[in-house]
Structures are given as C-alpha cells and as structure tokens.
Scaffold this motif. Structure first.
Motif, PDB file in Angstrom:
ATOM      1  N   GLY A  13       0.833  -1.132   0.034  1.00 48.56           N
ATOM      2  CA  GLY A  13       0.036  -0.047  -0.086  1.00 48.56           C
ATOM      3  C   GLY A  13       0.842   1.036  -0.126  1.00 48.56           C
ATOM      4  N   ASP A  14       0.259   2.221  -0.004  1.00 47.97           N
ATOM      5  CA  ASP A  14       1.065   3.671   0.003  1.00 47.97           C
ATOM      6  C   ASP A  14       2.008   3.651   1.106  1.00 47.97           C
ATOM      7  OD1 ASP A  14      -0.411   4.563  -2.207  1.00 47.97           O
ATOM      8  OD2 ASP A  14      -1.831   5.677  -0.923  1.00 47.97           O
ATOM      9  N   ASP A  15       1.653   3.377   2.316  1.00 52.73           N
ATOM     10  CA  ASP A  15       2.669   3.259   3.337  1.00 52.73           C
ATOM     11  C   ASP A  15       2.831   1.958   4.118  1.00 52.73           C
ATOM     12  OD1 ASP A  15       3.446   5.972   3.111  1.00 52.73           O
ATOM     13  OD2 ASP A  15       1.275   6.610   4.046  1.00 52.73           O
ATOM     14  N   GLU A  16       2.505   0.834   3.393  1.00 47.86           N
ATOM     15  CA  GLU A  16       2.379  -0.429   4.161  1.00 47.86           C
ATOM     16  C   GLU A  16       3.264  -1.409   3.193  1.00 47.86           C
ATOM     17  OE1 GLU A  16      -1.837  -1.233   4.127  1.00 47.86           O
ATOM     18  OE2 GLU A  16      -2.153   0.148   5.851  1.00 47.86           O
ATOM     19  N   ALA A  17       3.841  -2.268   3.991  1.00 47.71           N
ATOM     20  CA  ALA A  17       4.576  -3.293   3.527  1.00 47.71           C
ATOM     21  C   ALA A  17       4.599  -4.451   4.358  1.00 47.71           C
ATOM     22  CB  ALA A  17       6.083  -2.898   3.204  1.00 47.71           C
ATOM     23  N   ILE A  18       5.081  -5.704   3.751  1.00 47.00           N
ATOM     24  CA  ILE A  18       5.223  -7.092   4.495  1.00 47.00           C
ATOM     25  C   ILE A  18       6.747  -7.031   4.434  1.00 47.00           C
ATOM     26  CG2 ILE A  18       4.903  -9.454   4.611  1.00 47.00           C
ATOM     27  CD1 ILE A  18       2.099  -8.067   4.968  1.00 47.00           C
ATOM     28  N   ILE A  19       7.306  -7.211   5.584  1.00 50.81           N
ATOM     29  CA  ILE A  19       8.619  -7.293   5.731  1.00 50.81           C
ATOM     30  C   ILE A  19       9.080  -8.682   6.208  1.00 50.81           C
ATOM     31  CG2 ILE A  19      10.821  -6.553   6.847  1.00 50.81           C
ATOM     32  CD1 ILE A  19       9.504  -3.574   7.364  1.00 50.81           C
ATOM     33  N   THR A  20       9.634  -9.635   5.314  1.00 56.75           N
ATOM     34  CA  THR A  20       9.985 -10.843   5.590  1.00 56.75           C
ATOM     35  C   THR A  20      11.360 -10.848   6.029  1.00 56.75           C
ATOM     36  OG1 THR A  20       8.515 -11.547   3.943  1.00 56.75           O
ATOM     37  CG2 THR A  20      10.181 -13.120   4.520  1.00 56.75           C
ATOM     38  N   GLY A  21      11.655 -11.509   6.958  1.00 60.28           N
ATOM     39  CA  GLY A  21      13.169 -11.568   7.563  1.00 60.28           C
ATOM     40  C   GLY A  21      13.675 -12.772   8.400  1.00 60.28           C
TER      41      GLY A  21
END
Length: 190
Positions: free
Chosen positions: A113-121
C-alpha cells in the motif's frame, strides 16, 4: 520531447543521480517491542523489550529496495515483576547469558500500500533462526522538529510461536502464540 526524456535519463544514469537507499540509525529511546500472551485463560500478560540497536537502509523512491538489520538486548526485557523476569531469563525459558541479543534481518520487502509493506526476515532468538513476516506501516518520514534531520517512524506487528524458538515451557496453559507489536524511530545516519 522523446529525445529530451532519453537525454535526461542518460544524464541521470551517467551522473549517478538515481536514488539509493540511505542509512538510518535506530533511536533506542523511542523504539520498543511489546508482546502479549494468555496466562492460564485468566489474564493477558504484557511485556516489553527496549534498547534497539541497528540500521534501516531506506529507499523513499523504491521502498522494496530498503532493508532492516536490528538487534535488541534480551536483558532489556521489562515484565513489571522481577520474579517473572528472573524466571524468563532462567533455564525454563532463555537460560540467558550476559550480552544475549534478539536479532532481525530482512530478506525481502513487499510493498502492499502507500505506506504499508510486508517485511520478511530472519528472526534469531535463543540461538534459533526462523523466517517471520512483519506487517509494517510507515507512520512518518520527514524532518524531525527537535533533531533537525531526516527521520523515520514505523509500526509493525506479527504473531510468533515461542516454542519455535525453544522457549515453549508450559504451553498450551500459557499460550504458545505471542502477539507482537513493534514501534521504532530512526534518524538519518551522520
């Protein structure tokens, strides 16, 4: 017109004007992780870790090219009750040593989204590394009014199973799943 656009692109590439990720250092005084678990069905217990260290490489133009590499000292665990802290640091759970850290290093970022993400780590805790996904939101990116430099603020959440990291004592009476909420700030590195 097309010739001008191609010339501008070639000029930008030749001069290195293409944006790249910039380093931001975590502000340990305004960064923490909270987690909750259910205790025997009677209550929801809240705990916190603070004192983050690490760096975010942030690319404002291409957030998917950003990365996160952070650590938090296990000794920063705040339970609100000294005997619970001692129990968690003891052999039933972490069997902690001085200097033990919890580490997270991103392996991929998917902008959702505009200010959203899925961070995988990779989350490393208690000597065990597992892949986790954080649902992250950029709260703000701009000039910090007191620090006088570029600043970032993020919130993220995830759920992890403590037994995956070798600290599953007393499950399922004490819930195995932990609801984790993270809030961090980071300032542009000098």
């Amino acid at each position: 017109m097309r010739t001008a656009l191609i010339a501008a692109a070639v000029t930008m590439a030749a001069t290195g004007a293409v944006a790249a990720p910039e380093a931001y250092t975590l502000d340990s005084s305004h960064s923490q992780v909270m987690f909750t678990y259910e205790h025997l069905g009677y209550s929801t217990t809240h705990n916190m870790l603070a004192g983050w260290e690490g760096e975010i490489m942030f690319d404002a133009d291409d957030p998917a090219a950003s990365s996160v590499d952070v650590s938090i000292p296990l000794a920063s665990f705040y339970t609100g009750w000294e005997k619970r802290f001692e129990h968690l640091m003891g052999p039933d759970f972490f069997d902690a040593k001085d200097g033990d850290m919890i580490n997270f290093k991103s392996t991929a970022i998917e902008v959702t989204g505009d200010d959203e993400a899925i961070i995988t780590g990779d989350l490393t805790m208690n000597g065990i590394t597992k892949s986790v996904q954080l649902e992250a939101e950029l709260n703000q990116h701009g000039q910090h009014p007191m620090a006088g430099k570029d600043w970032l603020g993020f919130d993220a959440e995830t759920t992890i199973k403590r037994s995956d990291f070798g600290v599953g004592a007393f499950a399922p009476n004490i819930s195995d799943e932990l609801d984790v909420e993270i809030s961090i700030e980071a300032g542009k590195a000098e």
